[in-house]
Design a protein around this motif. Structure first.
Motif, PDB file in Angstrom:
ATOM      1  N   THR A   1      12.991   9.007   9.427  1.00  0.00           N
ATOM      2  CA  THR A   1      12.173  10.222   9.395  1.00  0.00           C
ATOM      3  C   THR A   1      12.482  11.048   8.157  1.00  0.00           C
ATOM      4  O   THR A   1      11.579  11.631   7.542  1.00  0.00           O
ATOM      5  N   LYS A   2      13.737  11.100   7.754  1.00  0.00           N
ATOM      6  CA  LYS A   2      14.125  11.814   6.520  1.00  0.00           C
ATOM      7  C   LYS A   2      13.410  11.192   5.329  1.00  0.00           C
ATOM      8  O   LYS A   2      12.875  11.903   4.465  1.00  0.00           O
ATOM      9  N   TRP A   3      13.375   9.865   5.274  1.00  0.00           N
ATOM     10  CA  TRP A   3      12.679   9.193   4.177  1.00  0.00           C
ATOM     11  C   TRP A   3      11.197   9.529   4.208  1.00  0.00           C
ATOM     12  O   TRP A   3      10.593   9.818   3.165  1.00  0.00           O
ATOM     13  N   LEU A   4      10.592   9.518   5.396  1.00  0.00           N
ATOM     14  CA  LEU A   4       9.174   9.867   5.507  1.00  0.00           C
ATOM     15  C   LEU A   4       8.928  11.297   5.037  1.00  0.00           C
ATOM     16  O   LEU A   4       7.977  11.559   4.297  1.00  0.00           O
ATOM     17  N   GLN A   5       9.791  12.232   5.456  1.00  0.00           N
ATOM     18  CA  GLN A   5       9.614  13.623   5.036  1.00  0.00           C
ATOM     19  C   GLN A   5       9.733  13.743   3.521  1.00  0.00           C
ATOM     20  O   GLN A   5       8.911  14.398   2.879  1.00  0.00           O
ATOM     21  N   ASP A   6      10.747  13.123   2.948  1.00  0.00           N
ATOM     22  CA  ASP A   6      10.941  13.194   1.497  1.00  0.00           C
ATOM     23  C   ASP A   6       9.798  12.517   0.735  1.00  0.00           C
ATOM     24  O   ASP A   6       9.302  13.051  -0.259  1.00  0.00           O
ATOM     25  N   THR A   7       9.381  11.364   1.204  1.00  0.00           N
ATOM     26  CA  THR A   7       8.347  10.596   0.516  1.00  0.00           C
ATOM     27  C   THR A   7       7.000  11.292   0.546  1.00  0.00           C
ATOM     28  O   THR A   7       6.289  11.334  -0.462  1.00  0.00           O
ATOM     29  N   PHE A   8       6.639  11.849   1.691  1.00  0.00           N
ATOM     30  CA  PHE A   8       5.325  12.470   1.847  1.00  0.00           C
ATOM     31  C   PHE A   8       5.359  13.989   1.734  1.00  0.00           C
ATOM     32  O   PHE A   8       4.319  14.634   1.836  1.00  0.00           O
ATOM     33  N   ASP A   9       6.547  14.564   1.539  1.00  0.00           N
ATOM     34  CA  ASP A   9       6.706  16.015   1.442  1.00  0.00           C
ATOM     35  C   ASP A   9       6.028  16.692   2.634  1.00  0.00           C
ATOM     36  O   ASP A   9       5.266  17.659   2.491  1.00  0.00           O
ATOM     37  N   ALA A  10       6.300  16.151   3.821  1.00  0.00           N
ATOM     38  CA  ALA A  10       5.599  16.586   5.032  1.00  0.00           C
ATOM     39  C   ALA A  10       6.469  17.499   5.893  1.00  0.00           C
ATOM     40  O   ALA A  10       7.685  17.319   5.973  1.00  0.00           O
ATOM     41  N   PRO A  11       5.836  18.436   6.575  1.00  0.00           N
ATOM     42  CA  PRO A  11       6.564  19.225   7.570  1.00  0.00           C
ATOM     43  C   PRO A  11       6.982  18.330   8.736  1.00  0.00           C
ATOM     44  O   PRO A  11       6.321  17.332   9.030  1.00  0.00           O
ATOM     45  N   LEU A  12       8.055  18.733   9.398  1.00  0.00           N
ATOM     46  CA  LEU A  12       8.633  17.936  10.474  1.00  0.00           C
ATOM     47  C   LEU A  12       8.962  18.826  11.661  1.00  0.00           C
ATOM     48  O   LEU A  12       9.537  19.905  11.495  1.00  0.00           O
ATOM     49  N   VAL A  13       8.620  18.350  12.845  1.00  0.00           N
ATOM     50  CA  VAL A  13       8.988  19.014  14.096  1.00  0.00           C
ATOM     51  C   VAL A  13       9.910  18.075  14.860  1.00  0.00           C
ATOM     52  O   VAL A  13       9.581  16.899  15.038  1.00  0.00           O
TER      53      VAL A  13
ATOM     54  N   ARG B   1       0.842  -1.209   0.000  1.00  0.00           N
ATOM     55  CA  ARG B   1       0.000   0.000   0.000  1.00  0.00           C
ATOM     56  C   ARG B   1       0.871   1.252   0.000  1.00  0.00           C
ATOM     57  O   ARG B   1       0.565   2.223  -0.698  1.00  0.00           O
ATOM     58  N   ILE B   2       1.938   1.248   0.784  1.00  0.00           N
ATOM     59  CA  ILE B   2       2.844   2.400   0.815  1.00  0.00           C
ATOM     60  C   ILE B   2       3.370   2.681  -0.586  1.00  0.00           C
ATOM     61  O   ILE B   2       3.374   3.812  -1.057  1.00  0.00           O
ATOM     62  N   GLU B   3       3.831   1.624  -1.266  1.00  0.00           N
ATOM     63  CA  GLU B   3       4.378   1.796  -2.615  1.00  0.00           C
ATOM     64  C   GLU B   3       3.307   2.284  -3.589  1.00  0.00           C
ATOM     65  O   GLU B   3       3.570   3.138  -4.433  1.00  0.00           O
ATOM     66  N   LYS B   4       2.098   1.753  -3.466  1.00  0.00           N
ATOM     67  CA  LYS B   4       1.014   2.157  -4.367  1.00  0.00           C
ATOM     68  C   LYS B   4       0.646   3.622  -4.148  1.00  0.00           C
ATOM     69  O   LYS B   4       0.513   4.388  -5.104  1.00  0.00           O
ATOM     70  N   VAL B   5       0.491   4.015  -2.886  1.00  0.00           N
ATOM     71  CA  VAL B   5       0.052   5.372  -2.558  1.00  0.00           C
ATOM     72  C   VAL B   5       1.120   6.406  -2.895  1.00  0.00           C
ATOM     73  O   VAL B   5       0.813   7.479  -3.424  1.00  0.00           O
ATOM     74  N   THR B   6       2.382   6.086  -2.618  1.00  0.00           N
ATOM     75  CA  THR B   6       3.459   7.066  -2.814  1.00  0.00           C
ATOM     76  C   THR B   6       4.080   6.995  -4.204  1.00  0.00           C
ATOM     77  O   THR B   6       4.716   7.961  -4.631  1.00  0.00           O
TER      78      THR B   6
ATOM     79  N   GLU C   1      -3.511  10.172   0.549  1.00  0.00           N
ATOM     80  CA  GLU C   1      -4.388   9.904  -0.597  1.00  0.00           C
ATOM     81  C   GLU C   1      -5.440  11.001  -0.762  1.00  0.00           C
ATOM     82  O   GLU C   1      -5.804  11.366  -1.880  1.00  0.00           O
ATOM     83  N   GLN C   2      -5.921  11.528   0.367  1.00  0.00           N
ATOM     84  CA  GLN C   2      -6.952  12.559   0.339  1.00  0.00           C
ATOM     85  C   GLN C   2      -6.364  13.967   0.196  1.00  0.00           C
ATOM     86  O   GLN C   2      -7.096  14.955   0.228  1.00  0.00           O
ATOM     87  N   LYS C   3      -5.036  14.030   0.077  1.00  0.00           N
ATOM     88  CA  LYS C   3      -4.329  15.307  -0.041  1.00  0.00           C
ATOM     89  C   LYS C   3      -4.612  16.229   1.148  1.00  0.00           C
ATOM     90  O   LYS C   3      -4.691  17.442   1.009  1.00  0.00           O
ATOM     91  N   LYS C   4      -4.768  15.614   2.321  1.00  0.00           N
ATOM     92  CA  LYS C   4      -4.970  16.360   3.560  1.00  0.00           C
ATOM     93  C   LYS C   4      -3.626  16.482   4.287  1.00  0.00           C
ATOM     94  O   LYS C   4      -2.803  15.580   4.231  1.00  0.00           O
TER      95      LYS C   4
END
Length: 188
Positions: free
Chosen positions: A126-138, A65-70, A97-100
């Motif tokens: 965490t770096k991989w998660l940030q890069d993969t999901f283009d997410a902000p990080l605290v 699912r991770i590979e499919k979604v990302t 998936e919902q772009k939320k």
């Protein structure tokens, strides 16, 4: 969940820290943030740990699912089972998936001048998660906690936080989407 959802790097490797220390008896494994012991000849029963700490196993279905979604291959830490359980990963994928929006949260309790490999593994993930999901990080540096629980002065605990921040920055997080703070500097 709120509009600004928080999903933590803690989902895999520090769920143990979120729970009270496990009790040990003659037939039980014992895991707390500092120790891992087993009375069993076969070693730690990770399925029992997953159940005890309320997380879920990262299985092949979730990896697919991770590979499919990302649209990207999963990190080898996931594929090889270094991170073997999670909380909230299904939520992350649904939000993505919902772009939320959601953000990642992790931290470090600075008690030494430099991070070793064991400290860096969660930041690499965490770096991989940030890069993969283009997410902000605290990233929270709990120097106040180290002052209270270690034999450190406030000044030394804060100095170690600043030294550790340099190692964390060197991991290559997106500076426009990463907020690193020391409790002593930011909260007071």
């Amino acid at each position: 969940m709120t509009d600004s959802n928080c999903v933590s790097e803690k989902m895999e490797n520090t769920t143990i820290e979120d729970q009270p220390p496990a009790t040990a008896d003659a037939a039980e494994d014992f895991v707390d943030p500092w120790n891992v012991t087993s009375q069993s000849q076969t070693g730690i029963d990770y399925n029992k740990l997953i159940s005890r700490f309320g997380s879920s196993k990262i299985d092949e279905t979730l990896l697919a699912r991770i590979e499919k979604v990302t649209g990207k291959p999963v990190h080898h830490f996931l594929r090889r089972g270094i991170f073997f359980s999670h909380r909230d990963l299904h939520t992350i994928l649904s939000l993505y998936e919902q772009k939320k929006p959601f953000f990642l949260y992790t931290g470090r309790g600075p008690s030494s001048e430099a991070l070793h490999l064991g400290h860096l593994v969660p930041f690499i993930m965490t770096k991989w998660l940030q890069d993969t999901f283009d997410a902000p990080l605290v990233i929270q540096l709990t120097d106040d906690e180290k002052f209270l629980w270690k034999d450190l002065t406030l000044e030394e605990a804060n100095r170690l936080a600043h030294e550790n921040a340099k190692d964390i920055i060197a991991c290559g997080f997106n500076p426009d989407k990463t907020f690193i703070f020391s409790d002593l500097d930011y909260i007071g």
